[in-house]
Motif scaffolding. Sequence first.
Motif, PDB file in Angstrom:
ATOM      1  N   ALA A  97       0.825  -1.215   0.000  1.00  0.00           N
ATOM      2  CA  ALA A  97       0.000   0.000   0.000  1.00  0.00           C
ATOM      3  C   ALA A  97       0.856   1.261   0.000  1.00  0.00           C
ATOM      4  O   ALA A  97       2.063   1.208   0.220  1.00  0.00           O
ATOM      5  CB  ALA A  97      -0.897   0.006   1.238  1.00  0.00           C
ATOM      6  N   VAL A  98       0.194   2.382  -0.240  1.00  0.00           N
ATOM      7  CA  VAL A  98       0.822   3.697  -0.093  1.00  0.00           C
ATOM      8  C   VAL A  98       0.665   4.076   1.380  1.00  0.00           C
ATOM      9  O   VAL A  98      -0.455   4.110   1.887  1.00  0.00           O
ATOM     10  CB  VAL A  98       0.106   4.755  -0.967  1.00  0.00           C
ATOM     11  CG1 VAL A  98       0.734   6.131  -0.765  1.00  0.00           C
ATOM     12  CG2 VAL A  98       0.139   4.360  -2.442  1.00  0.00           C
ATOM     13  N   GLY A  99       1.749   4.318   2.058  1.00  0.00           N
ATOM     14  CA  GLY A  99       1.611   4.642   3.470  1.00  0.00           C
ATOM     15  C   GLY A  99       2.956   4.806   4.154  1.00  0.00           C
ATOM     16  O   GLY A  99       3.969   5.082   3.518  1.00  0.00           O
ATOM     17  N   ILE A 100       2.949   4.616   5.479  1.00  0.00           N
ATOM     18  CA  ILE A 100       4.171   4.758   6.270  1.00  0.00           C
ATOM     19  C   ILE A 100       4.642   3.367   6.693  1.00  0.00           C
ATOM     20  O   ILE A 100       3.871   2.591   7.258  1.00  0.00           O
ATOM     21  CB  ILE A 100       3.926   5.662   7.496  1.00  0.00           C
ATOM     22  CG1 ILE A 100       3.508   7.066   6.996  1.00  0.00           C
ATOM     23  CG2 ILE A 100       5.182   5.771   8.363  1.00  0.00           C
ATOM     24  CD1 ILE A 100       2.960   7.961   8.068  1.00  0.00           C
ATOM     25  N   SER A 159      -1.633   2.755   6.167  1.00  0.00           N
ATOM     26  CA  SER A 159      -2.242   3.477   5.061  1.00  0.00           C
ATOM     27  C   SER A 159      -3.528   4.119   5.568  1.00  0.00           C
ATOM     28  O   SER A 159      -4.504   3.428   5.839  1.00  0.00           O
ATOM     29  CB  SER A 159      -2.523   2.479   3.932  1.00  0.00           C
ATOM     30  OG  SER A 159      -2.970   3.143   2.786  1.00  0.00           O
ATOM     31  N   LEU A 160      -3.522   5.417   5.761  1.00  0.00           N
ATOM     32  CA  LEU A 160      -4.652   6.173   6.312  1.00  0.00           C
ATOM     33  C   LEU A 160      -5.112   5.588   7.647  1.00  0.00           C
ATOM     34  O   LEU A 160      -6.297   5.454   7.906  1.00  0.00           O
ATOM     35  CB  LEU A 160      -5.822   6.205   5.315  1.00  0.00           C
ATOM     36  CG  LEU A 160      -5.608   6.956   4.005  1.00  0.00           C
ATOM     37  CD1 LEU A 160      -6.834   6.813   3.108  1.00  0.00           C
ATOM     38  CD2 LEU A 160      -5.304   8.435   4.237  1.00  0.00           C
TER      39      LEU A 160
END
Lengths: 160, 449
Positions: free
Chosen positions: A90-93, A121-122
């Motif tokens: 995912a896109v995230g930290i 992610s969010l």
Amino acid sequence: MKKKTWPNKNRKKKKEFIFGTDIDIEEFLSVLGSTDVTEFEFEKGDIHLIVKKSPVGEIIGDTVNVSPSAGKEISAAEVRKPMREISSPAVGIFHFIEGDVPLVNVGDSVKKGARLGWVDSLGIPQEIKSPVSGKIAQIIRRENDVVEWGETLFRIEENV
Amino acid sequence: MFKKVLVSNRGEIALRIIRALKEMNIKSVIVYSEADRDSIAVRLADDRVCVGPAPAPASYLNISQIISAAVLKKCDALHPGYGFLAENHHFAEICKSYNITFIGPTPTTIALAGKKAEVIELLKSKGVPVVPGSHAVCKDVKSAKKIAASIRYPVIIKASAGGGGKGMRIVEKEDELAKAFEIASSEAQGAFGNSDIYIEKYIENPRHIEIQIAADGGDVVYFPERDCSIQRHHQKIIEEAPSPKITPKLRKKLGETAIRIAKILNYTTVGTVEFLVSKNNFYFMEINARIQVEHPITELISDVDMAKIQITLAAGEKLPLRQGDIAILNNAIECRINSEDEDFIPSSGVVRKLFIPGGPGVRVDTAISQGDEISPFYDSLIAKVITWGASRSEAIVKMKRALDEFIIEGVDTNIPLHRRILENENFLKGCYSTSFLEEMNGKNQKNNK
């Protein structure tokens, strides 16, 4: 990014010999790979072959240098076991440290399905689990790095 | 004004937005799928985030990943382009909840604009001319038959949530109705996840005329019409502005009606009101809550930058121009170059050789470059060739020249079709309707015999 695996399945079908000898490269490397030998040197006529194995977890190079007159060097990465790249879901930290304790360290042996880290992610954690049993060769991104979908986070040397 | 905008799209429209942002000194971050990693738009943006694999549902429609990218990259606004999530009011709502300005109308307006039948009923009640028909969702074949009988055949079945010709069926007589109803409703379900359909009178040989509007929440202005009658399977392929057959009187009437509609719907930023025009009668069709593919022809005839106006309005600024400032300075034509064969079947492959036309009066909006793979995952629109001149015939001459210059090897395109249209006598006279292409092809078939 292409995954690099060794031994290469295509090469199994066709035997390749060390130039000027009757030594099968693949057989030679697999025998060498299973020993504790870290360096091997061979000289015959104008053939000069040096093979070096690197400590686990480091990648030295990934090319085979074929030059009959100057001898031949096969890098250590070629000798080692198949390397699996674990990419971000995912896109995230990116996180691999829980509390103060890393879930994994370079050199750790992990079982298939072991928790390696997660991408936040969010606010929703997307777990990263090892798809294979093997040894952690590299943790590519740092704790709290912003990562995108599909980028490589871990390299695992797969048990064969 | 915004500091950093997330571009949530691909191809030529992503590049169009990035260009506007650069000229406005706003940073751009593009989200992309794995298949577009090496694309020009991804390269030219200031920053980029891969959000998923090639299939659009996992990337360009993947709301959580796109929002996550916008949040982590600290974007204060998001531009959806057209298609994908551009008219998804949930998406606009989610952007708002993360304090990201959605560059488009408010979620409420987008939601309303998407309910076509409801909008038609609302506008009809306010005296806006609409095509006779049910407009409300038609539940079953029995009520469909009743409506069709009252407005008389031919009728057209349309998807409530639709667009692009999907879920649309023309019915000539009653015994065809049941089957058409079923097909349209299942097509609508497949394409939009909503099987609601409605029925209206089929206006034969109308022109598709649309009015670009811009609104700042108080004031609304309209731009001279675009004629988008040249369509294949209800999808536009050539647009021109102004229309060769709309009189100044009708233009003003259409424009003023568009403004009224925008005010009724509390419309903000830029949008398009579509009408069917038959002789001197016009009927409201729908409102498109986005920047449209064909916006460049308006830019060229009125010397404006629609993308910049849209961004400016989304940032809460006032309209940069008044109605009196808007004039017809040129004639412009746009040909949509699709990667498809003669039967409109999408063609994919690697672009082996490419030359993009240019020279005076020619603008090409595209994001393809030599060596690119035209992927089967996305829309087949690969370039828009737009030409302009002091007269319609000058714009046409330039278009013919531009299409002759266009070299693209490796995929099939509809350039040969555009060439045939540009040679057609009725097209040159400006005498055409939305049935133009069928008529042209029918005639060709007859000639071949």
